[in-house]
Design a protein around this motif. Structure first.
Motif, short mmCIF file in Angstrom:
data_model
loop_
_atom_site.label_atom_id
_atom_site.label_comp_id
_atom_site.label_asym_id
_atom_site.label_seq_id
_atom_site.Cartn_x
_atom_site.Cartn_y
_atom_site.Cartn_z
N GLY A 59 -13.68 8.79 7.17
CA GLY A 59 -13.13 7.59 6.57
C GLY A 59 -11.84 7.20 7.27
N ILE A 60 -11.19 6.22 6.73
CA ILE A 60 -9.96 5.72 7.32
C ILE A 60 -8.80 6.18 6.45
CG2 ILE A 60 -8.68 3.64 7.98
CD1 ILE A 60 -11.43 2.24 8.17
N ARG A 61 -7.76 6.72 7.09
CA ARG A 61 -6.60 7.21 6.35
C ARG A 61 -5.34 7.05 7.20
NH1 ARG A 61 -4.93 12.48 7.70
NH2 ARG A 61 -6.26 13.47 9.28
N ILE A 62 -4.19 7.30 6.56
CA ILE A 62 -2.90 7.27 7.25
C ILE A 62 -2.34 8.68 7.24
CG2 ILE A 62 -0.53 6.39 7.19
CD1 ILE A 62 -1.54 3.85 5.97
N LEU A 63 -1.77 9.11 8.37
CA LEU A 63 -1.17 10.44 8.45
C LEU A 63 -0.03 10.57 7.45
CD1 LEU A 63 -1.04 11.01 12.32
CD2 LEU A 63 -2.76 11.82 10.68
N GLU A 64 0.13 11.75 6.90
CA GLU A 64 1.16 11.98 5.87
C GLU A 64 2.57 11.80 6.42
OE1 GLU A 64 0.59 15.77 4.14
OE2 GLU A 64 -1.37 15.30 3.25
N SER A 65 2.73 11.87 7.73
CA SER A 65 4.06 11.72 8.32
C SER A 65 4.58 10.29 8.25
CB SER A 65 4.03 12.16 9.80
OG SER A 65 3.09 11.37 10.53
N PHE A 66 3.68 9.35 7.93
CA PHE A 66 4.09 7.95 7.90
C PHE A 66 4.95 7.69 6.67
CE2 PHE A 66 3.20 3.56 6.42
CZ PHE A 66 3.82 2.89 7.46
N LYS A 67 6.14 7.09 6.88
CA LYS A 67 7.06 6.84 5.79
C LYS A 67 7.37 5.36 5.58
CE LYS A 67 7.71 11.21 4.90
NZ LYS A 67 7.18 11.81 3.65
N GLU A 68 7.56 4.61 6.66
CA GLU A 68 8.05 3.24 6.55
C GLU A 68 6.91 2.24 6.70
OE1 GLU A 68 11.16 2.51 9.28
OE2 GLU A 68 12.51 4.01 8.41
N THR A 69 6.95 1.24 5.82
CA THR A 69 5.97 0.16 5.89
C THR A 69 6.48 -0.93 6.83
OG1 THR A 69 5.30 0.55 3.61
CG2 THR A 69 4.73 -1.59 4.56
N PRO A 70 5.71 -1.31 7.85
CA PRO A 70 6.17 -2.37 8.76
C PRO A 70 6.27 -3.71 8.04
CG PRO A 70 3.87 -1.87 9.18
CD PRO A 70 4.36 -0.85 8.19
N LEU A 71 7.05 -4.60 8.61
CA LEU A 71 7.21 -5.92 8.02
C LEU A 71 6.12 -6.85 8.51
CD1 LEU A 71 11.07 -6.29 8.51
CD2 LEU A 71 9.86 -5.80 6.38
N PHE A 72 5.49 -7.55 7.57
CA PHE A 72 4.47 -8.54 7.92
C PHE A 72 4.88 -9.88 7.33
CE2 PHE A 72 1.72 -4.62 7.75
CZ PHE A 72 1.53 -4.53 9.12
N PHE A 73 5.07 -10.87 8.18
CA PHE A 73 5.42 -12.22 7.74
C PHE A 73 4.42 -13.19 8.34
CE2 PHE A 73 9.48 -9.94 7.95
CZ PHE A 73 10.00 -10.18 6.69
N ASN A 74 4.05 -14.21 7.55
CA ASN A 74 3.27 -15.28 8.15
C ASN A 74 4.21 -16.26 8.83
OD1 ASN A 74 4.23 -17.23 6.24
ND2 ASN A 74 2.67 -16.56 4.77
N SER A 75 3.66 -17.22 9.57
CA SER A 75 4.48 -18.11 10.38
C SER A 75 5.43 -18.95 9.53
CB SER A 75 3.59 -19.01 11.24
OG SER A 75 2.73 -19.79 10.43
N VAL A 76 4.99 -19.36 8.33
CA VAL A 76 5.85 -20.17 7.47
C VAL A 76 7.02 -19.33 6.94
CG1 VAL A 76 5.95 -21.58 5.39
CG2 VAL A 76 3.93 -21.67 6.84
N GLU A 77 6.77 -18.07 6.60
CA GLU A 77 7.85 -17.20 6.14
C GLU A 77 8.87 -16.96 7.25
OE1 GLU A 77 5.31 -14.59 2.85
OE2 GLU A 77 5.41 -13.96 4.93
#
Length: 323
Positions: A59-77
């Motif tokens: 399946g798909i997962r994220i490694l436990e070492s990951f801590k920070e969520t990247p920033l996602f903005f659309n073009s208007v934001e």
């Protein structure tokens, strides 16, 4: 749902710790499996350690070492962030340099495609800055610090058209940006009352050892509105005032420091206000006369007749003047 919103939603799903199949993610977000894999590639490029394992228990997962969520903005934001920075510059915001650094940090944390979106927003809107004395920025910083610390300040202040400045001690309660000018709302020790001072007219400012307690519910904008209410001649029923005119002329009427607090509805060619009749009769005829034929009073009839009477009186005053 927009692309970046979908990616963020997928990231939150994966951060739950469960392994999910591409089909499960696609079904939850109502997108295709192919799109899920494109999003995985984009997340990996943003530094998110997404792992796709094959097999029965895969399946798909994220490694436990990951801590920070990247920033996602659309073009208007992204556009809104850039435009907000430009408006802050135009207003003489005292922390515009820090705001620029913060915007740069946001830019550095963006995905490559988002950085491209941000760069495309740079020249779409400009704000013409007002001419301000260089001393205003440090004054605003010092006043805000005094407001936060509850420290009384001593200032040398020159009123409009005054020949000499005078010195006074004030307790700064808050700052307000109004009609392209910065104001400090403060309790004046000399007059023993709340006053507003235009920051640009402060010639010198220094802190003192005295301290004050600001009311927790205090709001500078509410104080400005209250000042207008105090200019009302009477309490009781309010009268609807409807004025027609060209957009630019109506802007001038609606932005009047007193009238703007009573504006209830506005279109390109029509403005409506609610104000008591005594205040209307005392202040509005003279003020609205200055616009001549550029506006037309639609209601109430009482206001229209007062302006007619005033105009007739002026015409009568000059009709017998010798050439």
């Amino acid at each position: 749902m927009a692309k970046w919103d979908n990616m963020l939603s997928m990231l939150w799903m994966l951060r739950s710790g469960r392994k999910l199949t591409a089909a499960q993610i696609a079904d939850s977000l109502e997108i295709s499996v192919r799109t899920v894999y494109r999003y995985i590639d984009a997340l990996c490029a943003s530094g998110v350690p997404v792992v796709a394992e094959s097999g029965h228990d895969g399946g798909i997962r994220i490694l436990e070492s990951f801590k920070e969520t990247p920033l996602f903005f659309n073009s208007v934001e992204l556009k809104a962030l850039v435009d907000a920075f430009k408006f802050a510059q135009g207003a003489g915001y005292p922390y515009v340099q820090e705001l620029e650094f913060a915007l740069k940090k946001v830019e550095n944390g963006l995905h490559e495609e988002q950085r491209h979106d941000l760069s495309r927003q740079q020249s779409s809107l400009d704000v013409v800055s007002s001419a301000r004395a260089p001393s205003v920025v440090p004054l605003l910083r010092d006043l805000e610090q005094a407001t936060k610390d509850g420290g009384t300040v001593r200032m040398v202040y020159r009123k409009a058209n005054a020949e000499q400045a005078d010195e006074r001690e004030v307790d700064p309660y808050g700052l307000a940006y109004d009609r392209n000018e910065w104001y400090v709302v403060a309790f004046c020790h000399r007059s023993q009352a709340m006053r507003t001072f235009r920051v640009e007219r402060i010639e010198r400012l220094e802190s003192t050892e005295a301290r004050f307690d600001k009311p927790e519910s205090f709001s500078a904008s509410a104080f400005f509105c209250e000042q207008s209410n105090q200019r009302r001649e009477a309490d009781g029923p309010l009268t609807v005032i409807r004025i027609e005119g060209q957009p630019d002329t109506l802007n001038a009427v609606c932005n009047h420091w007193h009238l703007r607090h009573y504006l209830t509805e506005r279109t390109d060619r029509d403005a409506r206000f609610l104000i008591d009749a005594p205040t209307m009769n005392k202040y509005l005829p003279t003020y609205l006369m200055t616009f001549g034929t550029a506006i037309r009073i639609r209601e109430p009839l009482e206001l229209k007749r007062r302006i007619q009477k005033m105009a007739y009186g002026i015409a009568k005053h000059y009709e017998d003047d010798p050439d």
